[in-house]
Scaffold this motif. Structure first.
Motif, PDB file in Angstrom:
ATOM      1  N   UNK A  62      34.578  53.431  34.702  1.00 19.46           N
ATOM      2  CA  UNK A  62      33.872  51.460  34.536  1.00 19.46           C
ATOM      3  C   UNK A  62      33.639  51.167  35.825  1.00 19.46           C
ATOM      4  N   UNK A  63      33.700  51.592  36.156  1.00 20.20           N
ATOM      5  CA  UNK A  63      32.810  51.082  37.795  1.00 20.20           C
ATOM      6  C   UNK A  63      31.085  51.849  37.508  1.00 20.20           C
ATOM      7  N   UNK A  72      29.522  46.289  41.036  1.00 25.33           N
ATOM      8  CA  UNK A  72      30.180  45.520  42.669  1.00 25.33           C
ATOM      9  C   UNK A  72      31.266  45.338  42.282  1.00 25.33           C
ATOM     10  N   UNK A  73      31.102  44.261  41.311  1.00 20.15           N
ATOM     11  CA  UNK A  73      31.783  43.138  39.908  1.00 20.15           C
ATOM     12  C   UNK A  73      33.547  44.082  40.102  1.00 20.15           C
ATOM     13  N   UNK A  74      33.142  45.230  39.290  1.00 17.60           N
ATOM     14  CA  UNK A  74      34.190  45.693  38.982  1.00 17.60           C
ATOM     15  C   UNK A  74      35.090  46.689  39.526  1.00 17.60           C
ATOM     16  N   UNK A  75      34.203  47.176  40.387  1.00 19.50           N
ATOM     17  CA  UNK A  75      35.164  47.780  41.918  1.00 19.50           C
ATOM     18  C   UNK A  75      35.680  46.827  42.156  1.00 19.50           C
ATOM     19  N   UNK A  76      35.225  45.482  42.731  1.00 18.40           N
ATOM     20  CA  UNK A  76      35.719  44.510  43.692  1.00 18.40           C
ATOM     21  C   UNK A  76      37.112  44.330  43.098  1.00 18.40           C
ATOM     22  N   UNK A  77      37.380  44.330  41.486  1.00 20.61           N
ATOM     23  CA  UNK A  77      38.790  43.270  40.741  1.00 20.61           C
ATOM     24  C   UNK A  77      39.348  44.729  40.462  1.00 20.61           C
ATOM     25  N   UNK A  78      38.597  45.291  41.519  1.00 22.68           N
ATOM     26  CA  UNK A  78      40.348  46.829  41.237  1.00 22.68           C
ATOM     27  C   UNK A  78      40.404  47.132  43.112  1.00 22.68           C
ATOM     28  N   UNK A  85      43.740  51.294  47.246  1.00 19.97           N
ATOM     29  CA  UNK A  85      42.745  51.627  46.883  1.00 19.97           C
ATOM     30  C   UNK A  85      41.825  51.357  47.776  1.00 19.97           C
ATOM     31  N   UNK A  86      42.107  49.532  47.744  1.00 16.47           N
ATOM     32  CA  UNK A  86      41.009  49.701  48.726  1.00 16.47           C
ATOM     33  C   UNK A  86      41.080  50.549  49.986  1.00 16.47           C
ATOM     34  N   UNK A  87      41.785  50.801  50.635  1.00 16.68           N
ATOM     35  CA  UNK A  87      42.391  51.701  51.530  1.00 16.68           C
ATOM     36  C   UNK A  87      40.905  53.036  51.266  1.00 16.68           C
ATOM     37  N   UNK A 160      38.592  34.240  45.577  1.00 15.34           N
ATOM     38  CA  UNK A 160      38.109  34.900  47.309  1.00 15.34           C
ATOM     39  C   UNK A 160      39.618  34.699  48.009  1.00 15.34           C
ATOM     40  N   UNK A 161      40.305  33.931  47.735  1.00 17.02           N
ATOM     41  CA  UNK A 161      42.230  34.212  48.529  1.00 17.02           C
ATOM     42  C   UNK A 161      42.211  35.577  49.226  1.00 17.02           C
ATOM     43  N   UNK A 162      41.688  36.807  47.648  1.00 20.89           N
ATOM     44  CA  UNK A 162      42.369  38.320  48.067  1.00 20.89           C
ATOM     45  C   UNK A 162      41.456  38.766  48.660  1.00 20.89           C
ATOM     46  N   UNK A 163      39.761  38.315  48.939  1.00 20.16           N
ATOM     47  CA  UNK A 163      38.934  38.948  49.399  1.00 20.16           C
ATOM     48  C   UNK A 163      39.656  38.227  51.281  1.00 20.16           C
ATOM     49  N   UNK A 164      39.721  37.259  50.990  1.00 22.55           N
ATOM     50  CA  UNK A 164      40.236  36.487  52.708  1.00 22.55           C
ATOM     51  C   UNK A 164      41.163  37.813  52.895  1.00 22.55           C
ATOM     52  N   UNK A 165      42.482  37.624  52.602  1.00 26.40           N
ATOM     53  CA  UNK A 165      43.829  38.073  52.687  1.00 26.40           C
ATOM     54  C   UNK A 165      43.498  39.554  52.242  1.00 26.40           C
ATOM     55  N   UNK A 166      42.630  40.828  52.590  1.00 35.49           N
ATOM     56  CA  UNK A 166      42.658  42.074  52.407  1.00 35.49           C
ATOM     57  C   UNK A 166      41.776  42.089  54.090  1.00 35.49           C
TER      58      UNK A 166
END
Length: 223
Positions: A62-63, A72-78, A85-87, A160-166
């Motif tokens: 699905x990515x 990229x959007x599908x992967x980012x949402x995961x 999963x980011x790790x 945006x906050x999810x990206x900042x907090x990561x």
């Protein structure tokens, strides 16, 4: 932190939405050869690449979009909703990115380039700071960063906050950098400060065999 032969690699990193790209442009205009890790990150996941195949195996098809390219959007949402999963994403991609960075450093060295700026948002996470002699981090107030990210990436406040907090916390950047640029005012201010920092680094490079330099976490700020 280490230099590679006679070449000095300077790492540029910082918080998402802080204005790192502006700083990078100033350094390029002031004689630095720039390696852009974001562009490398896109290069290593191009259609048909080994890295993209590994990502598909780990995150599912699905990515992958209808053109067999990374969605990229599908992967980012995961990955921005799940730290594990980011790790995993980082574990897969960082070795490919690091190899390409070192390849580009070698190519620039062969061309006689002596001052290299490595523009890398995940400089510390990928351990690319290991081959940087100096580190610059760009930071800004959270509310300013939030608005910049939403506008830049067409994201909702929550996304945006999810990206900042990561990302790593501001205190980490301050503690582990040689220069901090605080970008909370105008474009002209951050331009002027970036020029000042690049001039100081060039002066240090050309005089380092004759002068003593102390890493003192210099704070050059545009408040």
């Amino acid at each position: 932190m280490n230099s590679i032969n006679e070449v000095m690699v300077v790492g540029l990193t910082g918080q998402t939405g802080a204005g790192k790209s502006t700083v990078s442009k100033v350094f390029a205009e002031n004689g630095f050869s720039v390696i852009n890790a974001d562009k490398i990150a896109r290069l290593v996941v191009e259609k048909g690449s080994k890295c993209l195949c590994e990502l598909e195996e780990s995150f599912g098809n699905n990515i992958i979009n209808e053109n067999n390219e990374l969605n990229r959007k599908a992967l980012a949402s995961i990955v921005f909703s799940d730290s594990k999963k980011l790790e995993l994403l980082n574990t897969i991609t960082y070795p490919y990115i690091t190899r390409e960075i070192l390849k580009q450093i070698d190519n620039l060295t062969a061309q006689g380039q002596l001052l290299i700026l490595l523009d890398a948002p995940t400089l510390f996470e990928s351990r690319a700071d290991d081959f940087c002699e100096l580190i610059i981090s760009v930071i800004a107030h959270n509310d300013i960063r939030l608005q910049r990210i939403m506008k830049r990436d067409n994201l909702s406040a929550d996304e945006a906050l999810k990206r900042m907090n990561s990302q790593l916390p501001e205190a980490f950047f301050i503690e582990n950098s040689d220069f901090i640029i605080k970008n909370n005012k105008t474009m002209q201010n951050v331009f002027d400060v970036s020029k000042e920092v690049s001039d100081k680094i060039k002066e240090y490079y050309y005089n380092k065999n004759n002068t003593h330099y102390t890493h003192d976490n210099s704070c050059v700020c545009s408040e």
